[in-house]
Design an enzyme around this catalytic site. Structure first.
Site, PDB file in Angstrom:
ATOM      1  N   GLY A 243       0.837  -1.203   0.000  1.00 46.15           N
ATOM      2  CA  GLY A 243       0.000   0.000   0.000  1.00 46.15           C
ATOM      3  C   GLY A 243       0.866   1.245   0.000  1.00 46.15           C
ATOM      4  O   GLY A 243       0.788   2.064  -0.899  1.00 46.15           O
ATOM      5  N   ALA A 512       1.374   3.244  12.612  1.00 41.45           N
ATOM      6  CA  ALA A 512       0.636   3.227  13.880  1.00 41.45           C
ATOM      7  C   ALA A 512      -0.297   2.037  14.024  1.00 41.45           C
ATOM      8  O   ALA A 512      -1.018   1.931  15.002  1.00 41.45           O
ATOM      9  CB  ALA A 512      -0.180   4.518  13.997  1.00 41.45           C
ATOM     10  N   ILE A 634       9.274  -4.330  20.856  1.00 42.49           N
ATOM     11  CA  ILE A 634       9.270  -5.076  19.597  1.00 42.49           C
ATOM     12  C   ILE A 634       8.381  -6.302  19.775  1.00 42.49           C
ATOM     13  O   ILE A 634       8.650  -7.173  20.605  1.00 42.49           O
ATOM     14  CB  ILE A 634      10.710  -5.492  19.228  1.00 42.49           C
ATOM     15  CG1 ILE A 634      11.579  -4.241  18.997  1.00 42.49           C
ATOM     16  CG2 ILE A 634      10.724  -6.402  18.006  1.00 42.49           C
ATOM     17  CD1 ILE A 634      11.011  -3.244  17.995  1.00 42.49           C
ATOM     18  N   ASN A 636       7.572  -8.580  17.333  1.00 39.84           N
ATOM     19  CA  ASN A 636       8.124  -9.757  16.663  1.00 39.84           C
ATOM     20  C   ASN A 636       9.376  -9.322  15.903  1.00 39.84           C
ATOM     21  O   ASN A 636       9.280  -8.685  14.864  1.00 39.84           O
ATOM     22  CB  ASN A 636       7.072 -10.345  15.713  1.00 39.84           C
ATOM     23  CG  ASN A 636       7.589 -11.580  14.988  1.00 39.84           C
ATOM     24  OD1 ASN A 636       8.763 -11.681  14.651  1.00 39.84           O
ATOM     25  ND2 ASN A 636       6.697 -12.531  14.734  1.00 39.84           N
ATOM     26  N   GLN A 643      10.584  -5.090   8.250  1.00 38.58           N
ATOM     27  CA  GLN A 643      10.096  -3.723   8.036  1.00 38.58           C
ATOM     28  C   GLN A 643      11.258  -2.747   7.883  1.00 38.58           C
ATOM     29  O   GLN A 643      11.236  -1.871   7.032  1.00 38.58           O
ATOM     30  CB  GLN A 643       9.204  -3.293   9.205  1.00 38.58           C
ATOM     31  CG  GLN A 643       7.844  -3.941   9.196  1.00 38.58           C
ATOM     32  CD  GLN A 643       7.000  -3.449   8.042  1.00 38.58           C
ATOM     33  OE1 GLN A 643       6.569  -2.304   8.006  1.00 38.58           O
ATOM     34  NE2 GLN A 643       6.789  -4.296   7.066  1.00 38.58           N
ATOM     35  N   LYS A 706       6.213   1.825  19.238  1.00 41.77           N
ATOM     36  CA  LYS A 706       6.353   3.078  18.497  1.00 41.77           C
ATOM     37  C   LYS A 706       6.098   2.970  16.992  1.00 41.77           C
ATOM     38  O   LYS A 706       5.868   3.978  16.336  1.00 41.77           O
ATOM     39  CB  LYS A 706       7.757   3.641  18.712  1.00 41.77           C
ATOM     40  CG  LYS A 706       7.948   4.268  20.099  1.00 41.77           C
ATOM     41  CD  LYS A 706       9.337   4.831  20.195  1.00 41.77           C
ATOM     42  CE  LYS A 706       9.541   5.630  21.480  1.00 41.77           C
ATOM     43  NZ  LYS A 706      10.948   6.081  21.574  1.00 41.77           N
ATOM     44  N   GLY A 707       6.187   1.818  16.427  1.00 42.15           N
ATOM     45  CA  GLY A 707       5.951   1.734  14.978  1.00 42.15           C
ATOM     46  C   GLY A 707       7.252   1.693  14.206  1.00 42.15           C
ATOM     47  O   GLY A 707       8.209   2.399  14.524  1.00 42.15           O
ATOM     48  N   GLU A 710       7.980   2.981   8.685  1.00 44.29           N
ATOM     49  CA  GLU A 710       8.447   4.064   7.820  1.00 44.29           C
ATOM     50  C   GLU A 710       9.822   4.587   8.178  1.00 44.29           C
ATOM     51  O   GLU A 710      10.507   5.179   7.342  1.00 44.29           O
ATOM     52  CB  GLU A 710       7.413   5.198   7.840  1.00 44.29           C
ATOM     53  CG  GLU A 710       6.117   4.747   7.195  1.00 44.29           C
ATOM     54  CD  GLU A 710       4.928   5.646   7.489  1.00 44.29           C
ATOM     55  OE1 GLU A 710       4.686   6.557   6.704  1.00 44.29           O
ATOM     56  OE2 GLU A 710       4.247   5.416   8.513  1.00 44.29           O
TER      57      GLU A 710
END
Lengths: 743, 165, 351
Positions: A243, A512, A634, A636, A643, A706-707, A710
């Site tokens: 996406g 997020a 974290i 995983n 990522q 936190k994500g 990106e």
């Protein structure tokens, strides 16, 4: 701290489980939207404008209709009515769509008709036979072409101008000053899966197979456009083939739904690759002027980050490139300013790290130029300007393990001993070698999400949330969170997701989604366990009788007394005695405004890059990338590394590869394909490493997440650009770095 | 001439009446035979998502006209595993997290099977990377892909040695 | 894609007869033709399918050291033919640097010769293009043309030929064997492709209905096997067309060049043989200075056709590089990254 966290979170979070959807994906059984083929389905193909501005004067609808297999041609003349104007802007971030509302053309690639046929081949040729004629008007598509204005806001509600401290004085008092302008190109998301939809109407009930990064958002827009109830819109999106911000609701997908309405049969509409360079958003080009001042010891005295970017003629989205300068480096004076122009292009939008990516490569380049001017190692320079609090707000960071990222990344990369001057290193083949560093950062955001958790009498659990998996690993990571919140083994859990019929998990964006959907799942699980606990502790027949809520934990399908592990009871037994088939919890998660008020919340990282450059030919290869990232808890590590790798490859792509080429005379993208719009291939990525730096964040959200989706782009792009300079002595300020810049 | 072709698809011979000479192998598989594991990413031979094996060789199904492939033996991702037993490449892709969104994955896997069959790359990472460069992955799973291909190539070579012994 | 008539001839004679019908096109793998049909650039009324012809799909190693290659042979099969690789390593390296493994497995030798330009304006049917629609103009002039031709272009067309394969082939004096309505004929590859002049729609000497049936490498070409390389500058490490490329082949005796071959790719509408440069190398020592002089000669007539002046110097440099690599000797095994500047060179080159 870590021990408590493990007890609180059980044993699933933190495990490097392989993907639960892996088997489906490696056997071809994972069903993406375009893989569906309901009975009676027709194929629809878009015809798109080849001019950038004007009107469609003629379409040879008869020729298209005459082609064998063509069923219908949808144009503004016969497009079914809509309940809402596609240009309606009553909801913020509801982008204007091109749904054949009239004959106007406002960018090249805009849909101008849809041909519907029994076969894909017939529909495709029907679209070609429309042979449109236009009344063209002069179009402007370049950053310089139009008059600039100050946008009302940038990104999502970001300030278009922010002045903190006295920048001019800071610059005036600086021992070293640099001023440089960096250009970043027009880019397109180019997910491997083209945007598409399989739409079927049953009266006013709409069934869709459609990749989407936001169920509720998409339902709401479709409900408004078609004048139907949101609960009558059923969207299945179990797997999204990438996406990167482009798969919110797009115009072409709505046209597929309209086509199904028009012909009264299910319709599949999938974009051709070339059609993904117009109506499905993009990253706008930028020109960024950085003015930096520093004292002789390298302490920054001022940062001014000015951005010129572009939006479409008819809608607003402004790439917020300067925002990274708010947070990354300490300086007593920081200003960020923005201006924009309106161009005859499609509307830009969210593309992986919108603003952060384009802003980071400019800021990291400028920081490197200043380090060079001060004669300081670029890593040391960054450490000297380490922001202990968020510079523009003075807020403390909720957590920030960036120092550890620098240290571990540098050690792993072998940064020590790097010569200060450029063009000092060669490999055994005589290729120029350069090393660069960049700081990575991305805000820790949350949206609003909901989930439902159920404990069943057979000892299994069920968790439901309409989450989106576009590769982050939602099918796996969310189950790990669910498993711990319910005290169940992941294999005992059924997880339902990827459908709009489930509790909404919020959009998959802003890195997020795990925090949002995971937070909701955590809350739902906790509620289910709390209800179960209430049953047990109030029941004299339970070994847990009288334990009180606080004294019980859920683990391995049992409630266990905190202070006495020998006293426990299986979920199933509690439910059985209570005569219940199941017990349910519901939960939601959202940003905590109090925390946002108190803390600056960001993930951080440090990326080290080695490039090799052919000294005569200028061809570049990023031979080694090492990133160290701190992003809270974290869930995983296997998925998180992936990522980071993906983000770092996007950073590599940003620095060295991708760029859409516009013909300024026509406004058409001249490389609207995957042969000439270069994204990295496997051979471009010889060595890639991501280090996970431990970071506990008690403030950012309940799970401390936190994500990670990106942040990898940021830092990496700049590190590579800086490495190119270190290899060649050439400071490329226009990205991607092209061979002609270097020779 | 009749637009009928006989193909062996995943070991099953089938005669297919083509409604149109324009049909590519990719659209034949996806839109007419419900074999949607093979993906369409660009339809122009520029991304590799549609990679299948034709007569044992990896090719882009989007640039192959079905009518022209009368008599061909076709293997798609659906025919790769032996019942529920995964092909070593499939198993290695899971173990090395060699995909994210999964859309390019069937093409990557078929390409990897083709690459190993070609016998030119062995377990040399640089040759594997070069040999897999016809398969774009926008998620950026290249590191896992390379590791998975190398592991599968070694495992298959080992099996072949054992069978020979 | 338009509907077309599909014809499946069983012999070359049948094929040639079938293709005599105006609007016909030969279909080999289709990796280029089908793509052009999908984007509306090619709209043949009839496809004459060559895939079921007998033969024409193998290589014959001639007793004199030359080779005859069937036009239907797949690019990968040729590149991986051990004897071919040994005798014509630069050709194998060029083949393996082109496109992707999937495309090389399908694309044929004949089709490679006849692939059409990558010029974006040729591919975009909304643009003016004299090659696609004679007389319509050339939107590449004044447009996005940083990768366009610097040699042999005309006011009517500045497109380049995209083939890697053809570059060492033209250097080595390959000959194209053609069957047609008027019988069989042979054309040296160097004369096979046409420069645009005022008729850019004419890209080769093939007359309507003529079919490339084979390609021949003369015995003499194998004499360069010990010193033959192809180098290609790309904008990504693999799976990209050449910005510029060069094939260089040398015969060295007692530290002198006794024969040389040099050709450039990505610079013109045809693979560009640099004969004047070859002549200048005769008798020279195989060193950077000689090679630089040769490269200057090879590009003496180059001029930018747009924003591509940088390609002229790059073409000189890649010619020098190819010559240096050739002088260093053909490696025993093709590099992991064929034709890449990042292919490791024992001893290094740039120091």
């Amino acid at each position: 701290m870590a021990e408590i966290a493990r007890m609180r979170h059980g044993s699933s979070i933190g495990q490097p489980l392989t993907r639960r959807d892996g088997l489906l994906k490696v056997t071809g059984r994972a069903r993406y939207a375009a893989d569906n083929h309901p009975p009676g389905m027709l194929h629809a193909v878009l015809a798109e404008s080849r001019i950038a501005r004007g009107r469609v004067a003629f379409l040879d609808v008869e020729a298209a209709r005459a082609h064998s297999g063509v069923v219908e041609v949808m144009t503004p003349a016969n497009r079914p009515p809509l309940a809402q104007d596609p240009d309606d802007k009553s909801v913020p971030f509801s982008f204007r769509l091109d749904l054949l509302q009239n004959d106007r053309v406002r960018y090249a690639g805009q849909p101008i008709a849809v041909v519907i046929a029994e076969t894909l081949e017939a529909a495709t040729e029907g679209a070609a036979l429309l042979a449109p004629r236009y009344e063209a008007e002069p179009a402007e598509v370049l950053l310089d072409a139009a008059e600039a204005f100050v946008p009302p806001a940038v990104g999502v509600g970001g300030l278009a101008e922010l002045w903190h401290g006295d920048v001019e004085t800071g610059l005036a008092q600086a021992a070293q000053r640099i001023e440089a302008t960096y250009e970043t190109p027009l880019q397109f998301h180019n997910a491997m899966e083209p945007h598409g939809v399989v739409a079927a109407w049953d009266g006013d009930v709409l069934s869709l197979d459609m990749p989407t990064q936001g169920f509720a958002l998409t339902q709401a827009r479709l409900a408004a456009l078609f004048g139907i109830r949101t609960e009558d819109i059923h969207i299945r999106s179990p797997f999204i083939g990438g996406g990167f911000g482009s798969k919110l609701l797009t115009g072409p997908q709505v046209l597929g739904i309209l086509a199904a309405r028009l012909v009264g049969r299910p319709v599949k509409l999938v974009l051709r690759r070339a059609q993904m360079y117009g109506p499905v958003t993009h990253r706008a080009p930028t020109r960024q002027r950085l003015r930096l001042g520093a004292a002789q010891d390298g302490a920054l005295t001022a940062i001014h980050h000015h951005v010129r970017t572009a939006t479409s003629r008819f809608d607003d989205f402004f790439e917020p490139s300067a925002s990274v300068s708010h947070t990354l480096y300490a300086a007593p004076a920081i200003a960020t300013t923005n201006e924009a122009v309106r161009l005859d292009t499609g509307t830009p939008g969210f593309m992986r790290a919108p603003g952060e990516a384009s802003g980071s490569i400019a800021l990291e380049s400028a920081i490197d130029e200043m380090a060079e001017a001060c004669g300081i190692d670029p890593l040391e320079f960054r450490l000297r300007n380490y922001a202990e609090v968020e510079p523009v707000s003075g807020k403390p960071f909720s957590s920030k393990a960036l120092r550890e990222c620098y240290a571990e990344g540098a050690a792993r990369f072998g940064w020590a001993g790097r010569p200060l001057a450029p063009r000092q290193m060669r490999d055994e083949d005589g290729l120029l070698v350069g090393w660069g560093v960049g700081t990575a950062t991305f805000p820790a955001l949350m949206f609003h999400g909901q989930a439902r958790a159920v404990l069943r009498r057979d000892g299994t659990g069920l968790v439901e949330t309409g989450a989106h998996d576009m590769g982050q690993g939602a099918w796996t990571a969310l189950v790990q969170i669910a498993a711990d919140s319910l005290g169940l083994d992941p294999d005992r859990l059924e997880f339902r997701s990827g459908s709009s019929d489930l509790p909404d998990a919020g959009i998959a964006g802003g890195s997020a989604h795990t925090a949002t959907a995971g937070g909701a799942i955590q809350a739902a699980g906790e509620q289910a366990i709390a209800r179960l606990t209430e049953l047990a502790v109030a029941d004299p027949r339970s070994p847990l009788f009288g334990a009180g809520n606080i004294g019980v934990v859920a683990r391995g399908g049992r409630l266990v007394r905190w202070d006495d592990e020998s006293r426990s009871e299986a979920f199933a037994d509690i439910l059985a005695r209570a005569g219940l088939a199941e017990i349910e919890g519901r939960g939601s998660a959202a940003t905590d405004p109090a925390m946002v008020e108190r803390y600056a919340m960001y993930a951080h990282g440090a990326v080290f890059a080695e490039v090799k450059v052919d000294p005569e030919l200028g061809q570049i290869r990023a031979t080694r990338l090492v990133g160290a990232f701190a992003a809270g808890r974290i869930i995983n590590p296997r998925l998180v590394r992936s990522q980071y790798y993906g983000g770092m490859i996007w950073g590599l792509s940003f620095a060295l590869h991708e760029r859409a080429v516009l013909d300024s005379r026509t406004g058409r993208v001249m490389n609207a394909d995957l042969a000439e719009y270069h994204v990295p291939v496997n051979a471009d990525v010889p060595s890639l490493e991501a280090i996970l730096i431990e970071e506990e964040d008690p403030h950012v959200n309940a799970l401390g997440i936190k994500g990670v989706g990106e942040i990898g782009i940021t830092g990496t792009a700049g590190a590579i650009a800086n490495a190119v300079w270190h290899a060649t002595g050439v400071r490329a300020r226009r990205f991607p770095v092209a061979v002609e810049h270097l020779v | 001439m009749s637009l009928s072709v006989t193909l062996t698809i995943n070991r099953v011979p089938r005669t297919v009446q083509l409604d149109d000479p324009r049909v590519t192998l990719l659209d034949l598989l996806r839109e007419r035979l419900d074999l949607t594991g093979t993906k369409k990413g660009c339809d122009r031979g520029q991304c590799g998502a549609c990679t299948i094996l034709v007569d044992g060789r990896r090719v882009n199904a989007c640039l192959a006209l079905a009518i022209s492939h009368d008599g061909a033996d076709i293997l798609t991702v659906e025919g790769l595993s032996d019942g529920e037993r995964l092909h070593p490449v499939q198993a290695a892709f899971i173990a090395h997290d060699a995909f994210q969104c999964g859309f390019c994955t069937p093409g990557q896997i078929m390409s990897a099977v083709g690459l190993i069959g070609e016998g030119q790359a062995g377990d040399d990472p640089e040759r594997v990377r070069e040999g897999m460069s016809g398969n774009l992955c926008r998620c950026g799973a290249y590191r896992g892909i390379t590791e998975a291909v190398i592991e599968a190539a070694r495992a298959m070579a080992e099996t072949a040695r054992e069978e020979a012994a | 894609m338009n509907r077309f008539e599909y014809v499946r001839p069983r012999s070359v004679a049948e094929a040639v007869a079938a293709a005599a019908v105006p609007g016909s096109a030969y279909l080999a793998a289709g990796t280029n033709l089908l793509d052009l049909m999908k984007i509306g650039v090619a709209r043949p009324a009839r496809l004459v399918d060559l895939n079921h012809l007998p033969g024409l799909d193998g290589i014959e190693h001639l007793p004199d050291g030359g080779a005859q290659i069937g036009a239907r042979m797949r690019n990968a099969d040729l590149a991986y033919d051990p004897a071919f690789r040994r005798r014509f390593p630069a050709v194998a390296e060029a083949l393996l640097s082109g496109a992707s493994a999937q495309l090389r497995n399908a694309a044929t030798v004949g089709g490679n010769l006849l692939q059409r330009t990558r010029c974006a304006y040729f591919q975009d049917t909304a643009s003016a293009c004299n090659k696609r629609r004679p007389g319509s103009g050339c939107d590449a002039r004044g447009g996005e043309n940083r990768l366009h031709a610097v040699l042999g272009w005309s006011e009517s067309c500045i497109a380049t030929h995209p083939s890697d394969f053809c570059v060492p082939l033209v250097a080595l004096g390959a000959v194209v064997e053609i069957e047609g309505p008027a019988g069989r004929r042979e054309v040296p590859l160097r004369d096979f492709h046409l420069l645009p002049g005022a008729t850019p729609e004419r890209e080769s000497v093939l007359a309507p209905g003529e079919l490339v049936v084979a390609l021949r490498l003369p015995a003499e070409a194998a004499g360069f096997a010990a010193h033959a390389r192809y180098v290609k500058l790309r904008e990504r490490t693999s799976y990209a067309f050449a910005v510029v490329s060069a094939a260089a082949c040398l015969r060295l005796e007692e530290g002198r060049i006794v024969a040389s071959r040099l050709a450039l790719g990505g610079v013109a509408a045809k693979p560009w043989r640099a004969e004047a440069a070859e002549a200048a190398l005769a008798g020279a020592t195989p060193d950077a200075a000689s090679f630089r002089r040769a490269a200057e000669i090879a590009l003496a007539e180059a001029r930018p056709s747009g924003d591509n002046a940088f390609k002229i110097e790059l073409a000189r440099r890649i010619a020098v590089r190819a010559l240096l690599l050739a002088a260093a000797g053909t490696p025993d095994r093709l590099p992991a990254l064929p034709a890449s500047p990042f292919a490791s060179v024992p001893g290094g080159f740039h120091g």
